[in-house]
Design an enzyme around this catalytic site. Structure first.
Site, PDB file in Angstrom:
ATOM      1  N   GLU A 175       0.800  -1.221   0.000  1.00  0.00           N
ATOM      2  CA  GLU A 175       0.000   0.000   0.000  1.00  0.00           C
ATOM      3  C   GLU A 175       0.839   1.280   0.000  1.00  0.00           C
ATOM      4  O   GLU A 175       0.802   2.047   0.974  1.00  0.00           O
ATOM      5  CB  GLU A 175      -0.957   0.003   1.206  1.00  0.00           C
ATOM      6  N   GLU A 370      -4.764  -8.927   1.146  1.00  0.00           N
ATOM      7  CA  GLU A 370      -5.367  -8.612   2.450  1.00  0.00           C
ATOM      8  C   GLU A 370      -6.873  -8.472   2.273  1.00  0.00           C
ATOM      9  O   GLU A 370      -7.336  -7.873   1.303  1.00  0.00           O
ATOM     10  CB  GLU A 370      -4.869  -7.274   3.018  1.00  0.00           C
TER      11      GLU A 370
HETATM   12  C1  FCB Z   1      -4.063  -2.210   5.680  1.00  0.00           C
HETATM   13  C2  FCB Z   1      -2.650  -2.463   6.140  1.00  0.00           C
HETATM   14  C3  FCB Z   1      -2.531  -3.548   7.185  1.00  0.00           C
HETATM   15  C4  FCB Z   1      -3.657  -3.475   8.195  1.00  0.00           C
HETATM   16  C5  FCB Z   1      -4.992  -3.402   7.502  1.00  0.00           C
HETATM   17  C6  FCB Z   1      -6.173  -3.377   8.435  1.00  0.00           C
HETATM   18  O1  FCB Z   1      -4.164  -0.940   5.150  1.00  0.00           O
HETATM   19  O2  FCB Z   1      -1.855  -2.833   5.039  1.00  0.00           O
HETATM   20  O3  FCB Z   1      -1.264  -3.436   7.793  1.00  0.00           O
HETATM   21  O4  FCB Z   1      -3.457  -2.429   9.049  1.00  0.00           O
HETATM   22  O5  FCB Z   1      -5.039  -2.269   6.690  1.00  0.00           O
END
Ligand code: FCB
Length: 486
Positions: A175, A370
């Site tokens: 990110e 994620e």
């Molecule tokens: C993302 C991050 C991760 C975590 C999630 C909830 O933006 O990459 O580290 O904090 O959110």
């Protein structure tokens, strides 16, 4: 039966053979041992120790103490039955000053981790940068400085040389948008700067760092080990036709500003000029380096954004002005549930994003690197954590992922965020995302109901038909009313 049951209700959904089931974490969020075995300081050590920056004054000094509990955490992964583990390497642990001297003890820790994973048949997926810039580099200007991109490429190459024989997949950056936007524009993440010019420079240098690292790593890695990047994408929904142009601008600023350079080598025209790197920062070969072909694209998906046109002086509960766009309001459709982060729950956003990425980069393997949900988990007197809300969230999103695959999307894997509750950046330990519960006073890990659910999915490669859910739907959101995570 695959997809529907005899009576037309959704039946079990079988994923393609070889689909990768994984769990994700990042170093600062779980490791602790912040000042041990030669680890240097990162911008997150500085930021979390600055009063007022992290909720409750929490820091990652101890976190889940995973540095000292490696065996136990490897055991959790084995118990969960995942085929892959996405972790990150803490740059200051292996190169304390951000350049030059390498800390062998730090490298030894990660070697132990990847070997332990391999022994259990779990593929190590390493993120090179999950926001832990060595403080020494920040002191020289951090990501606003071009030199940081070169230092990053050296560090990435060092990791490829040291761990390249064991790591199954590499993710250069996690990110970069949040690193630039929250780190240098809103100041809500480390290093806590609030300067548009610095943020625009950081945007370009993070992207350049990715491009340079891809090249450096490919030169160092054996065979064809896949290298990619993890981008957070939030589909932007317009309330009606009047808001379509506003939605396109917000999309450009939040999503396309990273997707377009990486996939096509250009910055989006629709983004405001003050967010884009100025021409004098972009050297002739930069854009070609940034769009070096990827082996896969990682997608971090949590929620969509909704925008409507409206008066900033007349906002309703849960609404916020869209910065830089007078008359554009972030809102939450009342019928949509939210998690305790204030994030909208909308699996269709994941489906739409996967379809859109597949159209934009046909056949490029996609991984959901994620996806997950924070909830107000607690341990019952019987020792159970009945996180129905998370099971529901995961079920809905896995169903969306399955549907995208049925519709031709080249989705190769899914990593739940997160293996265990951890340091949720500026929200500290108050926000629990794990499928394992962590009691931070004892460091005891306990499987939540979602761990049992996810384990079953991962082991059988099948999403079962939904069970009756006890999660409240469409009720008044709890927690802070906020649309976007920024
Ligand atoms: C993302 C991050 C991760 C975590 C999630 C909830 O933006 O990459 O580290 O904090 O959110």
């Amino acid at each position: 039966m695959n997809g529907t049951s005899g009576d037309g209700a959704p039946g079990p959904r079988r994923f393609p053979p070889g689909f990768v089931w994984g769990a994700s974490t990042s170093a600062y969020q779980i490791e602790g041992a912040a000042a041990e075995d030669g680890r240097g300081r990162s911008i997150w050590d500085t930021f979390s120790h600055t009063p007022g920056k992290v909720r409750g004054g929490d820091t990652g000094d101890t976190a889940c103490d995973s540095y000292h509990r490696l065996d136990e955490d490897l055991r959790l992964l084995g118990e969960l039955g995942v085929g892959a583990y996405r972790f990150s390497v803490a740059w200051p642990r292996v190169q304390p000053g951000g350049s030059g001297r390498v800390n062998q003890l730090g490298l030894d820790y990660y070697r132990g981790l990847v070997e332990g994973l391999r022994e259990r048949g779990i593929a190590p997926v390493a993120t090179v940068y999950h926001w832990e810039l060595p403080q020494a580099l920040e002191d020289r200007g951090g990501w606003a400085e071009r030199d940081t991109a070169w230092r990053f490429a050296e560090y990435a190459q060092l990791l490829a040389n040291a761990l390249g024989d064991q790591v199954a997949m590499w993710i250069t950056l996690n990110e970069p948008k949040q690193a630039a936007h929250q780190g240098y524009r809103t100041g809500t993440h480390a290093p806590g700067k609030t300067d548009y010019a610095l943020a625009a420079a950081a945007t370009h240098h993070l992207l350049l760092a990715h491009g340079l690292a891809v090249e450096a790593m490919r030169g160092a890695l054996p065979g064809r080990v896949p290298v990619g990047i993890a981008l957070d994408v939030h589909p932007v929904r317009a309330a009606n036709e009047d808001a379509l142009e506003a939605a396109a601008a917000v999309d450009a600023e939040h999503n396309r500003i990273f997707l377009e350079p990486v996939l096509h080598g250009s910055y989006p025209d629709a983004a405001r000029a003050e967010l884009l790197p100025p021409a004098e920062l972009i050297e002739p070969d930069d854009m070609a380096a940034i769009c070096a072909p990827l082996d896969f694209l990682g997608l971090n998906y949590y929620c969509p954004y909704y925008v409507r046109l409206g008066d900033w002086d007349d906002l309703r509960l849960g609404e916020s002005p869209q910065p830089g766009h007078p008359g554009v309001v972030n809102y939450v459709p009342p019928e949509l549930p939210r998690t305790n982060m204030g994030w909208i729950v909308e699996p269709e956003g994941l489906y739409d994003t996967l379809r859109a990425l597949d159209r934009e980069a046909p056949r490029l393997p996609l991984y959901i690197t994620e996806n997950g949900c924070a909830a107000d988990d607690y341990v019952t007197p019987e020792g159970e954590i009945n996180d129905f809300e998370r099971v529901d969230y995961l079920h809905g999103h896995l169903d969306a992922a399955w549907r995208a695959i049925q519709d031709g999307v080249n989705l190769a894997g899914y990593f739940v965020w997160s293996l265990m509750d951890n340091f949720e950046w500026a929200r500290g330990y108050q926000r629990r995302f794990g499928v394992y519960f962590v009691d931070f006073s004892t460091q005891r890990r306990l499987p939540k109901r979602s761990a049992a659910f996810y384990s079953r999915v991962a082991r059988h490669n099948v999403l079962p038909a939904p069970e009756v859910s006890l999660a409240p739907r469409g009720t008044e959101p709890r927690g802070e009313p906020q649309v976007s995570p920024t």
